[in-house]
Design an enzyme around this catalytic site. Structure first.
Site, PDB file in Angstrom:
ATOM      1  N   HIS A   9      15.031  18.712  -9.334  1.00 58.98           N
ATOM      2  CA  HIS A   9      13.633  18.281  -9.186  1.00 58.98           C
ATOM      3  C   HIS A   9      12.765  19.402  -8.599  1.00 58.98           C
ATOM      4  CE1 HIS A   9      10.548  15.866  -6.775  1.00 58.98           C
ATOM      5  NE2 HIS A   9      10.276  15.589  -8.039  1.00 58.98           N
ATOM      6  N   ARG A  10      11.826  19.895  -9.378  1.00 54.63           N
ATOM      7  CA  ARG A  10      11.001  21.055  -9.011  1.00 54.63           C
ATOM      8  C   ARG A  10      11.903  22.265  -8.753  1.00 54.63           C
ATOM      9  NH1 ARG A  10       6.999  18.010  -4.548  1.00 54.63           N
ATOM     10  NH2 ARG A  10       6.972  16.016  -5.635  1.00 54.63           N
ATOM     11  N   GLU A  36      13.529  19.837 -13.713  1.00 50.46           N
ATOM     12  CA  GLU A  36      12.268  19.094 -13.798  1.00 50.46           C
ATOM     13  C   GLU A  36      11.204  19.951 -13.143  1.00 50.46           C
ATOM     14  OE1 GLU A  36       9.057  16.318 -12.351  1.00 50.46           O
ATOM     15  OE2 GLU A  36      10.219  17.787 -11.251  1.00 50.46           O
ATOM     16  N   ASP A  38       6.535  20.601 -12.905  1.00 48.70           N
ATOM     17  CA  ASP A  38       5.215  19.986 -13.056  1.00 48.70           C
ATOM     18  C   ASP A  38       4.242  20.996 -13.659  1.00 48.70           C
ATOM     19  OD1 ASP A  38       5.955  17.557 -11.407  1.00 48.70           O
ATOM     20  OD2 ASP A  38       6.300  19.152  -9.941  1.00 48.70           O
ATOM     21  N   HIS A  51       3.116  21.438  -8.414  1.00 45.18           N
ATOM     22  CA  HIS A  51       3.042  19.979  -8.335  1.00 45.18           C
ATOM     23  C   HIS A  51       1.637  19.441  -8.088  1.00 45.18           C
ATOM     24  CE1 HIS A  51       3.251  16.023  -6.364  1.00 45.18           C
ATOM     25  NE2 HIS A  51       4.210  15.802  -7.226  1.00 45.18           N
ATOM     26  N   GLU A 111       6.914  17.883 -16.792  1.00 48.52           N
ATOM     27  CA  GLU A 111       6.049  16.755 -16.433  1.00 48.52           C
ATOM     28  C   GLU A 111       4.597  17.199 -16.510  1.00 48.52           C
ATOM     29  OE1 GLU A 111       6.504  14.982 -12.492  1.00 48.52           O
ATOM     30  OE2 GLU A 111       4.653  13.846 -12.836  1.00 48.52           O
ATOM     31  N   LYS A 113       1.014  17.060 -15.573  1.00 48.56           N
ATOM     32  CA  LYS A 113       0.273  16.519 -14.429  1.00 48.56           C
ATOM     33  C   LYS A 113      -1.183  16.308 -14.835  1.00 48.56           C
ATOM     34  CE  LYS A 113       3.130  16.081 -10.905  1.00 48.56           C
ATOM     35  NZ  LYS A 113       3.516  14.716 -10.543  1.00 48.56           N
ATOM     36  N   ASP A 231      16.663  16.663  -5.725  1.00 49.40           N
ATOM     37  CA  ASP A 231      16.370  17.931  -5.033  1.00 49.40           C
ATOM     38  C   ASP A 231      17.669  18.676  -4.733  1.00 49.40           C
ATOM     39  OD1 ASP A 231      13.684  17.116  -4.926  1.00 49.40           O
ATOM     40  OD2 ASP A 231      13.887  16.274  -2.903  1.00 49.40           O
TER      41      ASP A 231
END
Ligand code: G3P
Ligand code: MG
Length: 248
Positions: A9-10, A36, A38, A51, A111, A113, A231
């Site tokens: 995640h990120r 993943e 953003d 993000h 993702e 945004k 994470d």
């Protein structure tokens, strides 16, 4: 069944400043098979990985991403807020991650945004970038903006899309079909095992977020989810290897 995806995640954001190349490389080192991230857009149209709509939290600059040119953005330090040793990290361009993903056969969950700042035309731009790296089969586009997902599917039926949501939606597999999505990116508490089964029967995968606790990872794996967004890709790798060991 498709291979289970361990999504960082990120990037490996528990260990490195989120959404930096350091975090993406660390994710690989820790066993992630997916990343993943953003996507936002600069004033001059560069797609970048960050993000927040605002640069404040991760770079200290008070402006919005959409107010800054790519050249100015490249001057900003996106790592020191996390730890001074990351002072050289920058806000990456989407292309930098596409290159890394292509080199290492990663699944990239991009993702969009575009729920707060709408970034008109972003869908086509992301798809063009993905295609230019020949990554259509390795990308999943997700968003909380479901109109945007429906548009992505019209523009690129071959690129997978994932519906992001927080609530206990009623029969979300039907909703996924309505917007043409391939997966449900549900908040980790918005899942029951029978829903995972119903969705799978219709070819819809579950990729819950953000799951950092090992007991929760085990719970969701027992439901049969197709991927987990975390994470801590190292923890998930550990849980998966224990599970593999006990299955043999
Ligand atoms: O894609 C899963 C997760 O990243 C969605 O929420 O706020 O962390 O982007 P957020
Ligand atoms: Mg995200």
């Amino acid at each position: 069944m498709a291979q289970f995806i361990n999504f960082a995640h990120r990037g490996a954001s528990a260990y490195c400043p989120e959404n930096t190349m350091a975090a993406f490389r660390k994710a690989l080192e820790l066993g992630a098979t997916g990343i993943e991230t953003d996507v936002q857009r600069t004033a001059d149209g560069r797609l970048v990985l960050i993000h927040d709509e605002s640069l404040a939290r991760t770079t200290g600059d008070e402006r919005l991403v959409q107010q800054v040119n790519a050249e100015d953005l490249a001057q900003l330090d996106a790592g020191s807020w996390f730890d001074p040793s990351f002072a050289n990290e920058r806000v990456p361009a989407l292309e930098e991650l596409l290159e890394l993903g292509r080199q290492h056969q990663l699944v990239l969950n991009l993702e969009l945004k575009n729920g707060i700042v709408p970034y008109p035309g972003m869908e086509a731009e992301v798809i063009r970038a993905v295609r230019s790296f020949d990554m259509s089969q390795q990308v999943i586009i997700s968003s909380f903006n479901h109109y945007s997902l429906a548009l992505c599917k019209v523009l690129a039926p071959d690129i997978r899309t994932g519906v992001l949501y927080m609530e206990g939606l009623y029969q979300p597999w039907n909703y996924a079909n309505t917007v043409g999505a391939d997966s449900l990116h549900a908040f980790k508490y918005a899942i029951l095992p029978e829903w995972v089964e119903e969705a799978a029967a219709q070819g819809i995968a579950y990729h819950p977020f953000t799951v950092n606790d090992e007991a929760e990872m085990e719970r969701l794996l027992s439901y049969g989810v197709s991927g987990i967004i975390t994470d801590y890709p190292d923890r998930l790798r550990e849980v998966l290897s224990r599970k593999g060991a006990s299955a043999t």
